[in-house]
Design a protein around this motif. Sequence first.
Motif, mmCIF file in Angstrom:
data_model
loop_
_atom_site.group_PDB
_atom_site.id
_atom_site.type_symbol
_atom_site.label_atom_id
_atom_site.label_comp_id
_atom_site.label_asym_id
_atom_site.label_seq_id
_atom_site.Cartn_x
_atom_site.Cartn_y
_atom_site.Cartn_z
ATOM 1 N N GLN A 32 -13.939 -34.845 -13.247
ATOM 2 C CA GLN A 32 -13.075 -34.111 -14.181
ATOM 3 C C GLN A 32 -13.186 -32.600 -14.005
ATOM 4 O O GLN A 32 -12.218 -31.870 -14.246
ATOM 5 C CB GLN A 32 -13.423 -34.497 -15.620
ATOM 6 N N PHE A 33 -14.358 -32.124 -13.578
ATOM 7 C CA PHE A 33 -14.556 -30.682 -13.415
ATOM 8 C C PHE A 33 -14.810 -30.314 -11.949
ATOM 9 O O PHE A 33 -15.408 -29.290 -11.656
ATOM 10 C CB PHE A 33 -15.735 -30.224 -14.287
ATOM 11 N N GLU A 35 -13.779 -30.011 -7.586
ATOM 12 C CA GLU A 35 -12.971 -29.108 -6.769
ATOM 13 C C GLU A 35 -11.509 -29.553 -6.664
ATOM 14 O O GLU A 35 -10.608 -28.708 -6.572
ATOM 15 C CB GLU A 35 -13.570 -28.985 -5.369
ATOM 16 N N MET A 36 -11.244 -30.852 -6.675
ATOM 17 C CA MET A 36 -9.852 -31.295 -6.663
ATOM 18 C C MET A 36 -9.147 -30.857 -7.945
ATOM 19 O O MET A 36 -7.966 -30.481 -7.922
ATOM 20 C CB MET A 36 -9.786 -32.815 -6.504
ATOM 21 N N ARG A 37 -9.871 -30.875 -9.052
ATOM 22 C CA ARG A 37 -9.298 -30.443 -10.336
ATOM 23 C C ARG A 37 -8.975 -28.957 -10.308
ATOM 24 O O ARG A 37 -7.862 -28.540 -10.682
ATOM 25 C CB ARG A 37 -10.296 -30.761 -11.447
ATOM 26 N N THR A 38 -9.936 -28.130 -9.893
ATOM 27 C CA THR A 38 -9.683 -26.692 -9.911
ATOM 28 C C THR A 38 -8.553 -26.329 -8.949
ATOM 29 O O THR A 38 -7.695 -25.497 -9.260
ATOM 30 C CB THR A 38 -10.956 -25.907 -9.553
ATOM 31 N N MET A 39 -8.542 -26.963 -7.775
ATOM 32 C CA MET A 39 -7.478 -26.698 -6.803
ATOM 33 C C MET A 39 -6.103 -26.971 -7.407
ATOM 34 O O MET A 39 -5.204 -26.116 -7.365
ATOM 35 C CB MET A 39 -7.681 -27.575 -5.561
ATOM 36 N N MET A 40 -5.930 -28.144 -7.986
ATOM 37 C CA MET A 40 -4.629 -28.518 -8.514
ATOM 38 C C MET A 40 -4.276 -27.722 -9.768
ATOM 39 O O MET A 40 -3.116 -27.317 -9.961
ATOM 40 C CB MET A 40 -4.612 -30.019 -8.813
ATOM 41 N N GLN A 41 -5.248 -27.447 -10.606
ATOM 42 C CA GLN A 41 -4.957 -26.733 -11.847
ATOM 43 C C GLN A 41 -4.484 -25.311 -11.580
ATOM 44 O O GLN A 41 -3.457 -24.872 -12.111
ATOM 45 C CB GLN A 41 -6.199 -26.712 -12.747
ATOM 46 N N TYR A 42 -5.202 -24.572 -10.738
ATOM 47 C CA TYR A 42 -4.840 -23.175 -10.496
ATOM 48 C C TYR A 42 -3.532 -23.075 -9.716
ATOM 49 O O TYR A 42 -2.714 -22.177 -9.977
ATOM 50 C CB TYR A 42 -5.952 -22.455 -9.741
ATOM 51 N N LEU A 43 -3.326 -23.988 -8.765
ATOM 52 C CA LEU A 43 -2.090 -23.923 -7.990
ATOM 53 C C LEU A 43 -0.877 -24.283 -8.846
ATOM 54 O O LEU A 43 0.182 -23.652 -8.738
ATOM 55 C CB LEU A 43 -2.177 -24.842 -6.766
ATOM 56 N N PHE A 44 -1.014 -25.282 -9.721
ATOM 57 C CA PHE A 44 0.118 -25.615 -10.583
ATOM 58 C C PHE A 44 0.399 -24.496 -11.582
ATOM 59 O O PHE A 44 1.562 -24.221 -11.909
ATOM 60 C CB PHE A 44 -0.113 -26.953 -11.298
#
Length: 318
Positions: A32-33, A35-44
């Motif tokens: 949930q926290f 690297e895939m989460r941060t990547m997708m969250q910031y890019l979206f």
Amino acid sequence: MFMHVQRLINEIVPDEPDPAAANALQEGLGGQFGEMRTMMQYLFQAFNFRGATGKPYRDLLYGVGTEEIAHVELIATTISRLLDGSPQYKGKATKPVDEPGKGGATPLSIALDHSNIHHYLVGAQGALPVDAAGNPWSGSYVYNSGNLVLDLLYNLMLESTGRLQKCRIYEMTDNKTARATIAYLIVRDQAHENAYAKALESLGINWGATLPIPKTNAEQFPEVKKLLDQGLHLKQYTFSADNLSEAGKIYRGTAPASMDGGELTTQTAPEGFPMDIAVERPEEFGPGLDPELLALVQATAELELKDADDPLVAAKKK
């Protein structure tokens, strides 16, 4: 538009395979926290950004989000290396593969005793888009409210939580491969905390009385302290090949005191470290190109080179 440079953002330090450490790192990749989460969250958040006057904030989100792509690459490759060859299967001259009652070797027996069996069943000794419990990564993790202040606050909390989890994973293993990657990500999480903290301060938000939580004191880890001494937590990359990023309008000045201070700077991208390709794993039926395919590739290449040198063939193509 994104470009891929065939270099890793941090060096993968060699050590013995460690499937248990690989499984713990899955939380830092697909949790949930992670690297895939941060990547997708910031890019979206960057993709959906509105308002031309806020371009420096959008560019900051793009820069951090693009770096997170490199973090996904780094941690996934690290997991693969921690799994690669872990069965240490060398085979036997007489019975290289198990036959019941005949004393042969069982190539993937380690998969029954170490952590995530799916690393062997479906991943061919490679990383998976799951957390440490094997739950698939979910797009529902991504937070994109459309409100800049809310998104920045959430991002600061996300980086703080991610750093906390990585400190816990660091404490779980003494494997040099795992710790080198974990330490790098801990320090870069702190750099991203600086980014979102400065962005909030530029908007007049007094966040410092509460965040970041927790105070991890990660400098107690030798690998982390080395990177902090190099000032890695005070740099932010724009990954802007055309130098149009305005993230430097935000990521500048002195870092917040609660983030240990220091002068913040931006640069286009890190130099990176050489990449290699993992060796074949025949026991996973993932051997790469078999001799017949390799011969076909070579024959095709030789034919194309011959055609390129033939003036008649070249004239027909024109």
